[in-house]
Enzyme design. Structure first.
Site, PDB file in Angstrom:
ATOM      1  N   HIS A 195       0.840  -1.195   0.000  1.00  0.00           N
ATOM      2  CA  HIS A 195       0.000   0.000   0.000  1.00  0.00           C
ATOM      3  C   HIS A 195       0.877   1.248   0.000  1.00  0.00           C
ATOM      4  O   HIS A 195       1.956   1.253   0.601  1.00  0.00           O
ATOM      5  CB  HIS A 195      -0.907   0.029   1.233  1.00  0.00           C
ATOM      6  CG  HIS A 195      -1.682  -1.226   1.436  1.00  0.00           C
ATOM      7  ND1 HIS A 195      -2.645  -1.660   0.540  1.00  0.00           N
ATOM      8  CD2 HIS A 195      -1.642  -2.159   2.412  1.00  0.00           C
ATOM      9  CE1 HIS A 195      -3.151  -2.797   0.989  1.00  0.00           C
ATOM     10  NE2 HIS A 195      -2.565  -3.123   2.112  1.00  0.00           N
ATOM     11  N   ARG A 209      -1.207  -4.776  -6.197  1.00  0.00           N
ATOM     12  CA  ARG A 209      -1.030  -6.222  -6.144  1.00  0.00           C
ATOM     13  C   ARG A 209       0.197  -6.575  -6.979  1.00  0.00           C
ATOM     14  O   ARG A 209       0.299  -6.152  -8.133  1.00  0.00           O
ATOM     15  CB  ARG A 209      -2.299  -6.866  -6.709  1.00  0.00           C
ATOM     16  CG  ARG A 209      -2.495  -8.305  -6.363  1.00  0.00           C
ATOM     17  CD  ARG A 209      -3.823  -8.822  -6.933  1.00  0.00           C
ATOM     18  NE  ARG A 209      -4.985  -8.291  -6.244  1.00  0.00           N
ATOM     19  CZ  ARG A 209      -6.053  -7.781  -6.854  1.00  0.00           C
ATOM     20  NH1 ARG A 209      -6.103  -7.714  -8.166  1.00  0.00           N
ATOM     21  NH2 ARG A 209      -7.074  -7.340  -6.153  1.00  0.00           N
TER      22      ARG A 209
HETATM   23 ZN    ZN Z   1      -2.790  -4.974   3.134  1.00  0.00          ZN
END
Ligand code: ZN
Length: 319
Positions: free
Chosen positions: A97, A190
């Site tokens: 993140h 991702r």
């Molecule tokens: Zn996470």
């Protein structure tokens, strides 16, 4: 209106890696692929409505506008925290993140998160960090798919507490049930999804360029919480985390204890046991699995019973 502890109807999220264990916690989940219950949320991707009392059905953002002093003398840009219960029936994708600075360019907040492991099957593990010494090596290893060499796996057990600051490559592994406290953000990059496909035969999207830009190099090591412990009458308190975004304390209540008055609201999760929250001549029952928002006027309430509580407090400095 008198402030009261806010409880919420959770918002459920179906995930390719989800399962049915949330049902065992008493949740009425929509399917056997339920990965997440957003139990305290004001994020636009799934705001949890208040479950009872005069504000039933309302979302936190509305309550913040109407009763700002319940949230402290802080001009919150938006509600800062998000609490989830996550059932990882299968491995989650390896992800990272962004921090606030990077996420703001895209209209979201950064995402620092932490996990309290509620349950773990034997051998359950997480991915935490990587072995690349610099960004160039990280890029090469990601692009050539050398995941086993790159990723660091760590075994975890019930009761473990893991801090995942933004920029940390991470993944929950199968067999974990965790309580996640995080910044209110839904931005995930991702990097590896085990080449899984969904029911339509499609792989989920990867975000390698963003992930490379935000992943910390070298990877900061996993630090277990120290033994910062304090006591007060009727409780033992473990100070699990203090970071820019929030702090987390674990309270073992035995008997009657008084919470300290805070400058802001707090979030309360009942991990074990039961008891009551007492404020003046009012009181509310607390049970294992409850997650509630205590408006600031109630932060000096007393807790009575035999319970283990997780208390999450937003940090004021950065907002
Ligand atoms: Zn996470």
């Amino acid at each position: 209106m008198d402030a009261y502890p806010l409880r919420f109807h959770p918002v459920f999220k179906e995930r390719i890696w989800g399962g049915s264990r949330l049902r065992s916690l008493g949740y009425q989940i929509p399917s056997d692929r339920t990965g997440e219950a957003w139990v305290i949320s004001d994020h636009d991707h799934g705001p949890s409505p208040v479950a009872d009392g005069p504000l039933a059905g309302r979302r936190i953002a509305e309550i913040m506008r109407e009763y700002p002093h319940w949230f402290g003398d802080v001009a919150w840009e938006r509600f800062p925290l998000l609490v989830k219960v996550i059932d990882a029936a299968d491995d989650l994708s390896v992800q990272v993140h962004p921090d606030d600075a990077y996420a703001r360019l895209r209209g979201d907040w950064g995402k620092t998160e932490c996990w309290y492991v509620l349950d773990a099957e034997p051998g359950a593990c997480i991915v935490y960090g990587h072995r690349a010494r610099d960004r160039e090596v990280l890029k090469q290893m990601m692009e050539s798919g050398r995941w086993d060499d790159l990723l660091v796996r760590v075994n975890v057990r019930a009761g473990d507490f893991i801090f995942v600051p933004s920029g940390t490559l991470h993944a929950l592994g199968r067999g974990l049930l965790v309580l996640e406290i995080q910044q209110s953000s839904d931005t995930t990059y991702r990097v590896y999804d085990y080449d899984r496909v969904d029911t339509g035969g499609r792989k989920r999207e990867l975000h390698l360029a963003d992930a490379l830009a935000v992943t910390r190099c070298p990877s900061p090591p996993l630090r277990r919480p120290g033994r910062a412990r304090s006591g007060r009458e009727g409780a033992e308190i473990d100070h699990l985390l203090f970071c820019d975004a929030f702090s987390v304390e674990k309270w073992k209540v035995n008997g009657m204890t008084a919470f300290p008055q805070r400058d802001v609201f707090v979030l309360l999760s009942v991990l074990e046991g039961e008891g009551r929250l007492v404020y003046g001549d009012r009181s509310w029952a607390l049970h294992r699995g409850d997650h509630l928002l205590l408006p600031r006027p109630l932060t000096s309430a007393k807790a009575a019973g035999r319970m283990t509580l997780l208390v999450s407090v937003p940090s004021v400095s950065t907002h």
